[in-house]
Design an enzyme around this catalytic site. Structure first.
Site, PDB file in Angstrom:
ATOM      1  N   GLU A  96      45.096  49.706  37.041  1.00 19.99           N
ATOM      2  CA  GLU A  96      46.458  49.669  36.521  1.00 19.99           C
ATOM      3  C   GLU A  96      46.485  49.945  35.023  1.00 19.99           C
ATOM      4  O   GLU A  96      45.463  49.862  34.347  1.00 19.99           O
ATOM      5  CB  GLU A  96      47.079  48.285  36.799  1.00 19.99           C
ATOM      6  N   SER A 115      44.071  45.739  48.376  1.00 20.24           N
ATOM      7  CA  SER A 115      43.806  45.495  49.811  1.00 20.24           C
ATOM      8  C   SER A 115      44.513  44.238  50.278  1.00 20.24           C
ATOM      9  O   SER A 115      45.352  43.675  49.570  1.00 20.24           O
ATOM     10  CB  SER A 115      42.293  45.336  50.016  1.00 20.24           C
ATOM     11  N   ASN A 138      36.987  40.801  37.629  1.00 16.24           N
ATOM     12  CA  ASN A 138      37.239  41.299  36.262  1.00 16.24           C
ATOM     13  C   ASN A 138      38.588  40.758  35.818  1.00 16.24           C
ATOM     14  O   ASN A 138      39.350  40.255  36.633  1.00 16.24           O
ATOM     15  CB  ASN A 138      37.263  42.845  36.246  1.00 16.24           C
TER      16      ASN A 138
HETATM   17  N1  HPA Z   1      42.834  46.056  39.824  1.00 14.47           N
HETATM   18  C1  HPA Z   1      42.992  46.421  41.110  1.00 14.47           C
HETATM   19  N2  HPA Z   1      42.106  46.155  42.064  1.00 14.47           N
HETATM   20  C2  HPA Z   1      40.997  45.486  41.704  1.00 14.47           C
HETATM   21  C3  HPA Z   1      40.767  45.085  40.378  1.00 14.47           C
HETATM   22  C4  HPA Z   1      41.741  45.378  39.388  1.00 14.47           C
HETATM   23  O1  HPA Z   1      41.609  45.044  38.193  1.00 14.47           O
HETATM   24  N3  HPA Z   1      39.565  44.446  40.366  1.00 14.47           N
HETATM   25  C5  HPA Z   1      39.090  44.466  41.649  1.00 14.47           C
HETATM   26  N4  HPA Z   1      39.963  45.101  42.457  1.00 14.47           N
END
Ligand code: HPA
Length: 173
Positions: A96, A115, A138
Protein backbone atom coordinates in the site's frame (compact mmCIF):
# COMPACT_ATOMS: atom_id res chain seq x y z
CA UNK A 1 -13.62 -23.98 2.21
CA UNK A 2 -16.82 -25.37 0.71
CA UNK A 3 -15.22 -28.83 0.50
CA UNK A 4 -14.13 -28.63 4.16
CA UNK A 5 -17.69 -27.74 5.14
CA UNK A 6 -19.06 -30.55 2.97
CA UNK A 7 -16.89 -33.15 4.75
CA UNK A 8 -18.11 -31.93 8.12
CA UNK A 9 -15.55 -29.36 9.29
CA UNK A 10 -17.37 -26.99 11.64
CA UNK A 11 -14.62 -24.61 12.77
CA UNK A 12 -12.02 -22.85 10.68
CA UNK A 13 -8.91 -21.05 11.90
CA UNK A 14 -7.60 -18.77 9.15
CA UNK A 15 -4.04 -17.50 9.49
CA UNK A 16 -1.96 -15.04 7.53
CA UNK A 17 0.94 -12.64 7.57
CA UNK A 18 -0.09 -8.99 7.74
CA UNK A 19 1.29 -5.50 8.02
CA UNK A 20 0.65 -3.62 11.26
CA UNK A 21 -1.26 -0.35 10.92
CA UNK A 22 -2.02 0.29 14.59
CA UNK A 23 0.88 1.66 16.59
CA UNK A 24 -0.11 -0.76 19.36
CA UNK A 25 1.12 -3.61 17.14
CA UNK A 26 4.75 -4.65 16.82
CA UNK A 27 6.39 -6.92 14.27
CA UNK A 28 6.18 -10.43 15.71
CA UNK A 29 2.86 -9.85 17.47
CA UNK A 30 -0.23 -11.88 16.71
CA UNK A 31 -3.62 -10.26 16.18
CA UNK A 32 -6.91 -12.08 16.55
CA UNK A 33 -9.54 -10.64 14.24
CA UNK A 34 -12.46 -8.90 15.88
CA UNK A 35 -13.84 -7.99 12.44
CA UNK A 36 -12.71 -7.16 8.93
CA UNK A 37 -13.02 -4.53 6.21
CA UNK A 38 -13.20 -5.92 2.69
CA UNK A 39 -11.34 -3.62 0.29
CA UNK A 40 -10.63 -6.36 -2.22
CA UNK A 41 -13.26 -5.02 -4.57
CA UNK A 42 -14.84 -8.45 -4.84
CA UNK A 43 -17.01 -10.89 -2.94
CA UNK A 44 -16.50 -14.65 -3.23
CA UNK A 45 -20.29 -14.93 -3.22
CA UNK A 46 -20.73 -13.24 -6.59
CA UNK A 47 -22.20 -15.48 -9.24
CA UNK A 48 -24.40 -18.51 -8.89
CA UNK A 49 -25.41 -19.45 -5.36
CA UNK A 50 -24.88 -23.14 -4.54
CA UNK A 51 -28.24 -24.89 -4.18
CA UNK A 52 -29.82 -24.51 -0.78
CA UNK A 53 -27.65 -21.57 0.33
CA UNK A 54 -28.64 -17.97 0.98
CA UNK A 55 -28.03 -15.23 -1.56
CA UNK A 56 -27.43 -12.52 1.06
CA UNK A 57 -25.20 -13.46 3.98
CA UNK A 58 -25.14 -11.79 7.39
CA UNK A 59 -21.63 -10.67 8.39
CA UNK A 60 -22.56 -9.10 11.72
CA UNK A 61 -20.37 -11.55 13.63
CA UNK A 62 -17.93 -13.18 11.19
CA UNK A 63 -15.35 -14.07 13.84
CA UNK A 64 -16.63 -16.31 16.60
CA UNK A 65 -16.32 -14.82 20.10
CA UNK A 66 -15.66 -18.21 21.73
CA UNK A 67 -12.82 -19.08 19.34
CA UNK A 68 -11.40 -15.59 19.86
CA UNK A 69 -11.31 -16.14 23.62
CA UNK A 70 -9.58 -19.53 23.08
CA UNK A 71 -6.83 -17.86 21.03
CA UNK A 72 -6.36 -15.09 23.59
CA UNK A 73 -6.17 -17.64 26.42
CA UNK A 74 -3.68 -19.76 24.43
CA UNK A 75 -1.49 -16.68 23.94
CA UNK A 76 -1.49 -15.95 27.67
CA UNK A 77 -0.73 -19.59 28.51
CA UNK A 78 2.19 -19.74 26.07
CA UNK A 79 3.42 -16.18 26.89
CA UNK A 80 2.95 -15.14 23.25
CA UNK A 81 1.66 -11.59 22.74
CA UNK A 82 -1.79 -11.90 21.14
CA UNK A 83 -3.63 -8.65 20.44
CA UNK A 84 -7.07 -8.07 18.91
CA UNK A 85 -8.08 -5.84 16.04
CA UNK A 86 -9.72 -5.22 12.71
CA UNK A 87 -8.12 -6.64 9.56
CA UNK A 88 -8.44 -4.83 6.23
CA UNK A 89 -8.08 -6.96 3.10
CA UNK A 90 -6.81 -5.45 -0.12
CA UNK A 91 -6.30 -7.18 -3.45
CA UNK A 92 -2.59 -6.39 -3.91
CA UNK A 93 -0.20 -7.59 -5.17
CA UNK A 94 1.41 -4.20 -4.61
CA UNK A 95 1.95 -3.08 -1.03
CA UNK A 96 0.00 0.00 0.00
CA UNK A 97 0.89 3.67 -0.12
CA UNK A 98 1.31 5.60 3.16
CA UNK A 99 -1.82 7.62 2.23
CA UNK A 100 -3.83 4.40 1.87
CA UNK A 101 -2.57 3.16 5.24
CA UNK A 102 -3.49 6.48 6.90
CA UNK A 103 -6.97 6.18 5.35
CA UNK A 104 -7.34 2.59 6.57
CA UNK A 105 -6.29 3.66 10.09
CA UNK A 106 -9.00 6.32 10.09
CA UNK A 107 -11.52 3.73 8.98
CA UNK A 108 -10.67 1.60 12.00
CA UNK A 109 -8.26 -0.97 10.57
CA UNK A 110 -5.41 -2.30 12.72
CA UNK A 111 -3.68 -4.62 10.23
CA UNK A 112 -3.60 -5.04 6.46
CA UNK A 113 -3.17 -8.04 4.19
CA UNK A 114 -4.10 -9.59 0.88
CA UNK A 115 -5.99 -12.71 1.92
CA UNK A 116 -8.29 -14.44 4.41
CA UNK A 117 -11.46 -12.36 3.97
CA UNK A 118 -12.82 -14.36 0.99
CA UNK A 119 -12.28 -17.59 2.92
CA UNK A 120 -13.98 -16.16 6.02
CA UNK A 121 -17.00 -15.03 3.99
CA UNK A 122 -17.41 -18.44 2.34
CA UNK A 123 -16.97 -20.18 5.69
CA UNK A 124 -19.77 -18.06 7.16
CA UNK A 125 -21.88 -18.78 4.08
CA UNK A 126 -21.40 -22.48 4.91
CA UNK A 127 -22.31 -21.89 8.57
CA UNK A 128 -18.85 -22.63 9.97
CA UNK A 129 -17.42 -20.95 13.06
CA UNK A 130 -14.46 -18.82 12.01
CA UNK A 131 -11.39 -17.38 13.71
CA UNK A 132 -8.79 -15.16 12.06
CA UNK A 133 -5.22 -14.74 13.25
CA UNK A 134 -2.59 -12.48 11.72
CA UNK A 135 1.11 -12.66 12.37
CA UNK A 136 2.48 -9.14 12.04
CA UNK A 137 5.38 -9.61 9.65
CA UNK A 138 6.09 -5.90 9.12
CA UNK A 139 4.74 -2.48 9.93
CA UNK A 140 2.57 -1.10 7.14
CA UNK A 141 3.74 1.53 4.66
CA UNK A 142 4.48 4.92 6.21
CA UNK A 143 4.02 3.72 9.81
CA UNK A 144 7.80 3.64 10.05
CA UNK A 145 10.31 5.26 7.70
CA UNK A 146 11.30 1.86 6.28
CA UNK A 147 10.19 0.65 2.86
CA UNK A 148 8.53 -2.78 2.52
CA UNK A 149 9.70 -5.64 0.38
CA UNK A 150 8.46 -9.18 0.01
CA UNK A 151 11.80 -10.80 0.83
CA UNK A 152 11.86 -9.03 4.21
CA UNK A 153 8.25 -10.00 4.91
CA UNK A 154 9.12 -13.66 4.20
CA UNK A 155 12.30 -13.44 6.24
CA UNK A 156 10.55 -11.93 9.23
CA UNK A 157 7.73 -14.52 8.99
CA UNK A 158 10.32 -17.33 8.94
CA UNK A 159 12.14 -15.82 11.92
CA UNK A 160 8.93 -15.42 13.93
CA UNK A 161 7.96 -19.03 13.11
CA UNK A 162 11.41 -20.20 14.26
CA UNK A 163 11.00 -18.24 17.53
CA UNK A 164 7.76 -20.16 18.07
CA UNK A 165 9.40 -23.48 17.28
CA UNK A 166 7.57 -23.88 13.95
CA UNK A 167 9.48 -24.89 10.85
CA UNK A 168 8.29 -25.13 7.28
CA UNK A 169 7.89 -28.93 7.44
CA UNK A 170 5.86 -29.00 10.61
CA UNK A 171 3.00 -26.86 11.76
CA UNK A 172 3.04 -28.34 15.25
CA UNK A 173 4.20 -26.09 18.08
N1 HPA B 1 0.44 -5.11 3.28
C1 HPA B 1 -0.33 -6.03 2.68
N2 HPA B 1 -0.19 -7.34 2.85
C2 HPA B 1 0.79 -7.75 3.67
C3 HPA B 1 1.64 -6.84 4.33
C4 HPA B 1 1.45 -5.45 4.13
O1 HPA B 1 2.16 -4.59 4.69
N3 HPA B 1 2.50 -7.59 5.07
C5 HPA B 1 2.18 -8.90 4.87
N4 HPA B 1 1.14 -8.99 4.01
Amino acid sequence: VRVLAAIGVEMLLLTNAAGGISRRLRTGDFMVFTDHINFMGASPLRGTVPAGLERFVDLTAVYDAGLRRCLLRAGIKESIPVRQGVYVAVSGPNFETPAEIRAFARLGADAVGMSTVPEAIVARHMGMKVAGLSMLANVAAGVSDRTINHAEVLESATRINADLGIDRKSTRL
